[in-house]
Every structure is written in C-alpha cells, then in structure tokens.
Design a protein around this motif. Structure first.
Motif, PDB file in Angstrom:
ATOM      1  N   LEU A   1       0.826  -1.206   0.000  1.00  0.00           N
ATOM      2  CA  LEU A   1       0.000   0.000   0.000  1.00  0.00           C
ATOM      3  C   LEU A   1       0.862   1.258   0.000  1.00  0.00           C
ATOM      4  N   ILE A   2       1.938   1.230   0.789  1.00  0.00           N
ATOM      5  CA  ILE A   2       2.847   2.378   0.819  1.00  0.00           C
ATOM      6  C   ILE A   2       3.482   2.592  -0.548  1.00  0.00           C
ATOM      7  N   PHE A   3       3.877   1.499  -1.215  1.00  0.00           N
ATOM      8  CA  PHE A   3       4.432   1.614  -2.562  1.00  0.00           C
ATOM      9  C   PHE A   3       3.425   2.262  -3.507  1.00  0.00           C
ATOM     10  N   GLY A   4       2.143   1.815  -3.411  1.00  0.00           N
ATOM     11  CA  GLY A   4       1.114   2.363  -4.281  1.00  0.00           C
ATOM     12  C   GLY A   4       0.859   3.835  -4.025  1.00  0.00           C
ATOM     13  N   VAL A   5       0.762   4.221  -2.739  1.00  0.00           N
ATOM     14  CA  VAL A   5       0.526   5.625  -2.391  1.00  0.00           C
ATOM     15  C   VAL A   5       1.710   6.486  -2.819  1.00  0.00           C
ATOM     16  N   TYR A   6       2.911   5.996  -2.563  1.00  0.00           N
ATOM     17  CA  TYR A   6       4.119   6.738  -2.952  1.00  0.00           C
ATOM     18  C   TYR A   6       4.159   6.920  -4.472  1.00  0.00           C
ATOM     19  N   GLY A   7       3.879   5.847  -5.224  1.00  0.00           N
ATOM     20  CA  GLY A   7       3.881   5.944  -6.677  1.00  0.00           C
ATOM     21  C   GLY A   7       2.802   6.862  -7.194  1.00  0.00           C
ATOM     22  N   GLY A   8       1.591   6.784  -6.599  1.00  0.00           N
ATOM     23  CA  GLY A   8       0.510   7.667  -7.022  1.00  0.00           C
ATOM     24  C   GLY A   8       0.829   9.129  -6.796  1.00  0.00           C
ATOM     25  N   LEU A   9       1.420   9.436  -5.635  1.00  0.00           N
ATOM     26  CA  LEU A   9       1.792  10.825  -5.357  1.00  0.00           C
ATOM     27  C   LEU A   9       2.883  11.308  -6.316  1.00  0.00           C
ATOM     28  N   ALA A  10       3.847  10.426  -6.632  1.00  0.00           N
ATOM     29  CA  ALA A  10       4.904  10.806  -7.569  1.00  0.00           C
ATOM     30  C   ALA A  10       4.335  11.094  -8.953  1.00  0.00           C
ATOM     31  N   VAL A  11       3.385  10.262  -9.409  1.00  0.00           N
ATOM     32  CA  VAL A  11       2.749  10.486 -10.709  1.00  0.00           C
ATOM     33  C   VAL A  11       1.942  11.777 -10.687  1.00  0.00           C
ATOM     34  N   LEU A  12       1.232  12.031  -9.589  1.00  0.00           N
ATOM     35  CA  LEU A  12       0.422  13.243  -9.469  1.00  0.00           C
ATOM     36  C   LEU A  12       1.291  14.486  -9.528  1.00  0.00           C
ATOM     37  N   VAL A  13       2.414  14.489  -8.808  1.00  0.00           N
ATOM     38  CA  VAL A  13       3.304  15.652  -8.801  1.00  0.00           C
ATOM     39  C   VAL A  13       3.953  15.839 -10.158  1.00  0.00           C
ATOM     40  N   THR A  14       4.315  14.739 -10.809  1.00  0.00           N
ATOM     41  CA  THR A  14       5.038  14.822 -12.083  1.00  0.00           C
ATOM     42  C   THR A  14       4.137  15.244 -13.237  1.00  0.00           C
ATOM     43  N   MET A  15       2.944  14.649 -13.334  1.00  0.00           N
ATOM     44  CA  MET A  15       2.101  14.821 -14.514  1.00  0.00           C
ATOM     45  C   MET A  15       0.864  15.675 -14.282  1.00  0.00           C
ATOM     46  N   GLY A  16       0.488  15.928 -13.036  1.00  0.00           N
ATOM     47  CA  GLY A  16      -0.677  16.760 -12.779  1.00  0.00           C
ATOM     48  C   GLY A  16      -1.937  15.947 -12.529  1.00  0.00           C
ATOM     49  N   TRP A  17      -2.973  16.637 -12.013  1.00  0.00           N
ATOM     50  CA  TRP A  17      -4.188  15.936 -11.602  1.00  0.00           C
ATOM     51  C   TRP A  17      -5.021  15.463 -12.790  1.00  0.00           C
ATOM     52  N   THR A  18      -4.922  16.125 -13.956  1.00  0.00           N
ATOM     53  CA  THR A  18      -5.716  15.682 -15.103  1.00  0.00           C
ATOM     54  C   THR A  18      -5.220  14.334 -15.624  1.00  0.00           C
ATOM     55  N   PHE A  19      -3.898  14.164 -15.677  1.00  0.00           N
ATOM     56  CA  PHE A  19      -3.340  12.872 -16.086  1.00  0.00           C
ATOM     57  C   PHE A  19      -3.727  11.793 -15.081  1.00  0.00           C
ATOM     58  N   MET A  20      -3.644  12.136 -13.800  1.00  0.00           N
ATOM     59  CA  MET A  20      -4.018  11.179 -12.762  1.00  0.00           C
ATOM     60  C   MET A  20      -5.486  10.778 -12.903  1.00  0.00           C
ATOM     61  N   ALA A  21      -6.351  11.751 -13.168  1.00  0.00           N
ATOM     62  CA  ALA A  21      -7.767  11.452 -13.349  1.00  0.00           C
ATOM     63  C   ALA A  21      -7.997  10.569 -14.570  1.00  0.00           C
ATOM     64  N   LEU A  22      -7.222  10.790 -15.640  1.00  0.00           N
ATOM     65  CA  LEU A  22      -7.346   9.981 -16.851  1.00  0.00           C
ATOM     66  C   LEU A  22      -6.961   8.528 -16.578  1.00  0.00           C
ATOM     67  N   VAL A  23      -5.837   8.335 -15.883  1.00  0.00           N
ATOM     68  CA  VAL A  23      -5.395   6.976 -15.561  1.00  0.00           C
ATOM     69  C   VAL A  23      -6.398   6.292 -14.641  1.00  0.00           C
TER      70      VAL A  23
ATOM     71  N   SER B   1      -9.555   6.873 -14.474  1.00  0.00           N
ATOM     72  CA  SER B   1     -10.760   6.530 -15.255  1.00  0.00           C
ATOM     73  C   SER B   1     -10.554   5.231 -16.017  1.00  0.00           C
ATOM     74  N   HIS B   2      -9.356   5.020 -16.567  1.00  0.00           N
ATOM     75  CA  HIS B   2      -9.053   3.749 -17.224  1.00  0.00           C
ATOM     76  C   HIS B   2      -9.154   2.598 -16.226  1.00  0.00           C
ATOM     77  N   CYS B   3      -8.613   2.813 -15.028  1.00  0.00           N
ATOM     78  CA  CYS B   3      -8.648   1.765 -14.002  1.00  0.00           C
ATOM     79  C   CYS B   3     -10.085   1.434 -13.607  1.00  0.00           C
ATOM     80  N   ILE B   4     -10.918   2.466 -13.419  1.00  0.00           N
ATOM     81  CA  ILE B   4     -12.306   2.241 -13.001  1.00  0.00           C
ATOM     82  C   ILE B   4     -13.083   1.477 -14.070  1.00  0.00           C
ATOM     83  N   ILE B   5     -12.891   1.879 -15.333  1.00  0.00           N
ATOM     84  CA  ILE B   5     -13.606   1.204 -16.430  1.00  0.00           C
ATOM     85  C   ILE B   5     -13.240  -0.274 -16.492  1.00  0.00           C
ATOM     86  N   LEU B   6     -11.941  -0.573 -16.478  1.00  0.00           N
ATOM     87  CA  LEU B   6     -11.507  -1.959 -16.627  1.00  0.00           C
ATOM     88  C   LEU B   6     -11.781  -2.770 -15.366  1.00  0.00           C
TER      89      LEU B   6
END
Length: 450
Positions: free
Chosen positions: A40-62, A64-69
């Motif tokens: 869980l810590i790995f997932g939270v750490y990775g999610g925060l890193a992606v959010l900081v790097t790419m922004g909240w719109t990219f995070m929301a897009l990813v 949305s893909h996860c929720i659909i599948l």
C-alpha cells in the motif's frame, strides 16, 4: 529488540525511514501483519509521484481507465475484459481520441509526451492483466485497492516492464522475505554495471551517429556491402543495449523491494529464431500468457499457431501504434514465426526425419546452423524496419541478397554461421549444467525399461 525481524523495502529512502520509525517496537509475531501495508505504501508513494510529475488531469485519466476496466473485470468474462482493454488502448493510440486525451494534460516539459503515452499504455496493459486474472479467480474478486497498488508501483509505471498481476500480487504480499547469500553484493555490482552502460550509450549516441547514418540515403548507398551489414547489425545492438540498460536499472530497483521482475531482453547476437525475438520481455510475457499460449496451446498445430500469431501481432500493432511501418514489421515477423514451424514440420516427416536421426548430434547441429544463420539476417532485416526506415531495410536486403551475391552474401553468412555455432555450443553447455545427464545404473550399464 534483538529478536525483532523487520522486512523493510530498500528502494525508497522515504519508505525505509518511515517504516523503521513505525516498526521500532513491533513484536516479531506482528511484523508479518505490518508487511501487508508495504504494498500500500508503494502504491501511495507511486501515485503521489505520478500526481506531482504529470498533474491531476493525467491522474484522473489513468484512474478513469482503471475504473472502467475494474468494472468490466467484475463480470468475469475474458472476452469482455479483452474487448474493453483493447478499446481503451485504442483510445490513446488512434486519432482523434489520443490527441483529445493528450490535450487534457497540462504542462510542457521535454519528456511529457513519452511519460504520457508510456504511463497510459502500460497502465492499460496492467489493468487488462488484472481483469484477466480476476476472471481466473474462482471465489470472489480482487479489490480495487489491489489494482491501484499494482498499477501505481512507481518503478514499473512509466516505462515498464509489465509484470503480470498474478506474479506481482504474490510477490508484493509475501511476508517470508530473505536475502540470498551475496545478493546485496550482486545488486550493487549490477547497479554499477548499468551506470557504466549508461555512460557508454551516451557516448555512442553523441559521437558514433549509429542512428543518424541510415537516414542519409546518399551516404549509405556509397558504403560497401560489409559496412551496410555491420551498420544494420549495430543498429539492433544499440537498441538492445538501450533496452537492457533501461530495464536493468528498473529491475535493480525492484529487486531491492524483493520482487523478481521480467529480465532484460536477450542479446540480439544470441538470437537465431523468431520465437525468442523481443526487446521487451515484460510485453512478451504478457502476450504469451494471455494471447499466444492461450490460443496456440503447445504450438505444434499449423492453423492454431497461425491464428495465435495473427492475434498476437494484431495486439502488438495496436500497442506500438498503427502505421505503415508497424504493419510491415508485424507482417514479416508474424510470417517468420510461422515459417519456422512450417520448416520444422516439413523436416519432421520421412525421409528427412530418418536421415537426421541417422546422423550424429553434432552434424545435425551444424546443418541447423546453416538455416539459423539465414534466419538471423531475416530477423535483422525485419527489425531495422522499426528502428530506421523502409528504404534502408530494402537497400540492405538488395545489397546482401542480390547485388552482393555470391561473395558478400556467402561471406556474411559464413561469419554469421560461426557465430551461431558458438551460441549453440554455449547453450548446450549451459543446458548440461542446468540439467545434467542422468547417471547410468550400475547393473551392466543398462537402464530398466519402464
């Protein structure tokens, strides 16, 4: 505290220090319970890193893909999971859907396009793996948090390799972790080796012009046949070195987290069959597990193998991004993979099988080496399409097969044949070390019939 056993991941300083702080007085019996939180810590750490790097719109897009599948995965239908996954993948590979999604991401740094398509593409493939593995789960379903922890493991997120969900889930939730003898020494050695490879690749890229020369057709037409052959081979070696370096660095980091990731690709010099030709072992393992082996079975039936390879390269074409060069590359590699089976089937019927069984193992290996040498250059020609251009591949093919015949053609094949024999001998010796021949029984040197 002397008897406390802690299982601390070592790839992220934040995780390591934080975990040690929280576990200062944990009883040995509860250390296993604590480790369940590490993924869980790995997932939270990775999610925060992606959010900081790419922004909240990219995070929301990813997400949305996860929720659909994930929603489709709950139905537990493999065909629906595949259809939804491929449709989602097509949305980031085909116009105008990919341009629309890319426009949602704000920012304009140098690697944004690469991180966008890499992050979205690998994320969708991981979600498809999760959905297909959930279909295999007999009781209940995996949770949405399992998908997020798997998808947002940072070392794999942007550039892969893809580790199928069944393997990652078992390894990330394993509480019985130990280090083999001298494992940390081996990891440190690999890290230093990859640092040296990075410097070599940087020198090659800036001073040797391996990728630039093939784009100048006026120059390459003046090169000799040997220079053209060496240039084509060097392009593939250079691409393999880049892939081995990138996946090697990622694998070193994930090994520190007690994972066993897909290994870097096999060196192009060691390849002489299409079945082992790949530059991303993670994608190759994914395709083999869910498409190629699933449809092809034992790969001995011609029509099932043809269907399996067509489906595999159709998905590969979508993954790479449909265009003329990718269509040509997929067609020839699909043909090469099937042609190997056709030739093997043809020579397995009498009188060829009878002749081969009558000759020695060494002679059989020499004869196969002749075909493997020609196969090696077919692999080279088919794959420089994706690295350079169709014009360069056609020029190399004409010079080595037609204009250079017989001197250049036979001399290049002779050198390649010697190299293939060296590779085959090395593989034979390694096979003997891995699986030594059984010791003969003492009663007269004859084995008992079963």
């Amino acid at each position: 505290m002397d008897d406390v056993v802690l299982y601390i991941p070592q790839s992220y300083p934040f995780c390591s220090h934080w975990s040690r702080y929280l576990c200062q007085d944990i009883h040995p019996a509860s250390s296993k319970d604590w480790y369940r939180w590490i993924s869980l810590i790995f997932g939270v750490y990775g999610g925060l890193a992606v959010l900081v790097t790419m922004g909240w719109t990219f995070m929301a897009l990813v997400l949305s893909h996860c929720i659909i599948l994930y929603s489709v995965a709950l139905v537990k239908s493999k065909w629906m999971s595949f259809a939804a996954g491929l449709a989602t993948l097509a949305s980031i590979k085909l116009e105008p859907y990919n341009s629309w999604q890319e426009s949602l991401v704000t920012g304009s740094f140098d690697l944004q396009d690469i991180l966008f398509y890499g992050g979205c593409g690998f994320s969708i493939m991981r979600c498809m793996s999760f959905a297909l593995e959930n279909c295999e789960k007999k009781e209940g379903n995996y949770t949405f948090s399992d998908l997020l922890k798997y998808n947002f493991y940072l070392p794999f997120f942007f550039f892969g390799p893809i580790m199928t969900f069944d393997r990652y889930h078992v390894q990330a939730n394993n509480s019985q972790l130990t280090r083999k003898e001298r494992e940390m020494w081996n990891i440190t050695t690999k890290a230093l080796l990859h640092l040296g490879i990075i410097l070599v690749v940087d020198v090659f890229f800036h001073y040797l012009y391996i990728l630039t020369i093939p784009s100048d057709m006026k120059l390459v037409t003046k090169l000799s046949d040997w220079c053209l052959a060496g240039l084509a081979y060097s392009n593939l070696v250079y691409d393999w070195v880049k892939a081995a370096m990138m996946f090697g660095v990622i694998n070193t980091v994930s090994t520190l987290d007690h994972l066993d990731p897909p290994q870097p690709p096999k060196c192009i010099t060691m390849l002489y069959v299409f079945a082992e030709t790949h530059f991303d072992r993670g994608i190759n393992d994914w395709l083999c597990r869910y498409v190629y082996d699933y449809i092809g079975g034992d790969h001995n039936k011609i029509f099932k193998e043809l269907l399996a390879t067509i489906c595999t390269f159709a998905i590969t074409t979508l993954w790479l991004g449909p265009c003329e060069l990718v269509y040509i590359w997929s067609f020839f590699n699909c043909f090469g993979l099937n042609f190997e089976l056709w030739v093997a089937k043809f020579f397995s019927i009498p009188p060829f099988s009878t002749i081969e069984s009558a000759m020695g193992e060494a002679m059989s290996r020499r004869i196969r080496g002749v075909f493997n040498a020609a196969n090696f250059w077919a692999i080279v020609l088919y794959n420089i399409l994706s690295l350079n251009s169709l014009e360069f591949a056609k020029l190399v093919g004409r010079r080595l097969i037609f204009k250079g015949f017989p001197l250049s053609t036979l001399s290049v094949l002779l050198v390649t044949y010697c190299g293939v024999q060296l590779v085959k001998e090395r593989e034979r010796q390694q096979a003997l070390l891995d699986d030594p021949e059984p010791v003969k029984p003492a009663d007269g040197g004859k084995e008992k019939p079963e």
